[in-house]
Design a protein around this motif. Sequence first.
Motif, PDB file in Angstrom:
ATOM      1  N   LYS A 298     -12.137  16.792   9.818  1.00 34.24           N
ATOM      2  CA  LYS A 298     -12.793  17.110   8.094  1.00 34.24           C
ATOM      3  C   LYS A 298     -13.882  16.355   7.374  1.00 34.24           C
ATOM      4  CE  LYS A 298      -9.361  20.202   6.822  1.00 34.24           C
ATOM      5  NZ  LYS A 298      -9.133  21.092   5.326  1.00 34.24           N
TER       6      LYS A 298
ATOM      7  N   LYS B 167     -12.547  24.726  14.590  1.00 35.89           N
ATOM      8  CA  LYS B 167     -13.626  26.090  13.328  1.00 35.89           C
ATOM      9  C   LYS B 167     -12.428  25.769  12.962  1.00 35.89           C
ATOM     10  CE  LYS B 167     -17.403  27.642  16.337  1.00 35.89           C
ATOM     11  NZ  LYS B 167     -18.003  29.661  16.863  1.00 35.89           N
TER      12      LYS B 167
ATOM     13  N   TYR C  25     -12.831  24.250   8.503  1.00 35.67           N
ATOM     14  CA  TYR C  25     -12.914  25.495   7.933  1.00 35.67           C
ATOM     15  C   TYR C  25     -11.356  25.988   7.025  1.00 35.67           C
ATOM     16  CZ  TYR C  25     -17.283  26.094  10.187  1.00 35.67           C
ATOM     17  OH  TYR C  25     -18.666  25.837  10.337  1.00 35.67           O
TER      18      TYR C  25
END
Length: 87
Positions: free
Chosen positions: A57, A81, A85
Motif C-alpha cells: 500500500k 488490486k 484497494y
Amino acid sequence: MKYVKATAILPEKLILEIQKYVQGETIYIPKPEAAYQKWGARSGSRKMIDDRNASIKTAFKSGSSINQLSEEYCLSIETIKKVVYSK
C-alpha cells in the motif's frame, strides 16, 4: 489432531455418563471459543502478510504501479488490486 484415550484423562464417572450416549465411537470435543486463535497467529504468518500488505500500500501511494508491484512481490495483479484497494 492426535487421539487421547478417554480412560487416561477422564474420571470414571464421566466416562460412564458419556457411555450412555455413545460407545466405541470417536467424538470431537471442541475448544471453548475464548481459546481460538486467528489463522497465522501462532506461527507469525499473519503478521508477515500484514506487514507485506502495508508495504504494498505504501509503495502504491508513492507512485508504484500495480504491474510493478505484481512483479516485485510475485503476486498476481488481482491480488495486488485487492491489497491496494482494501481498507
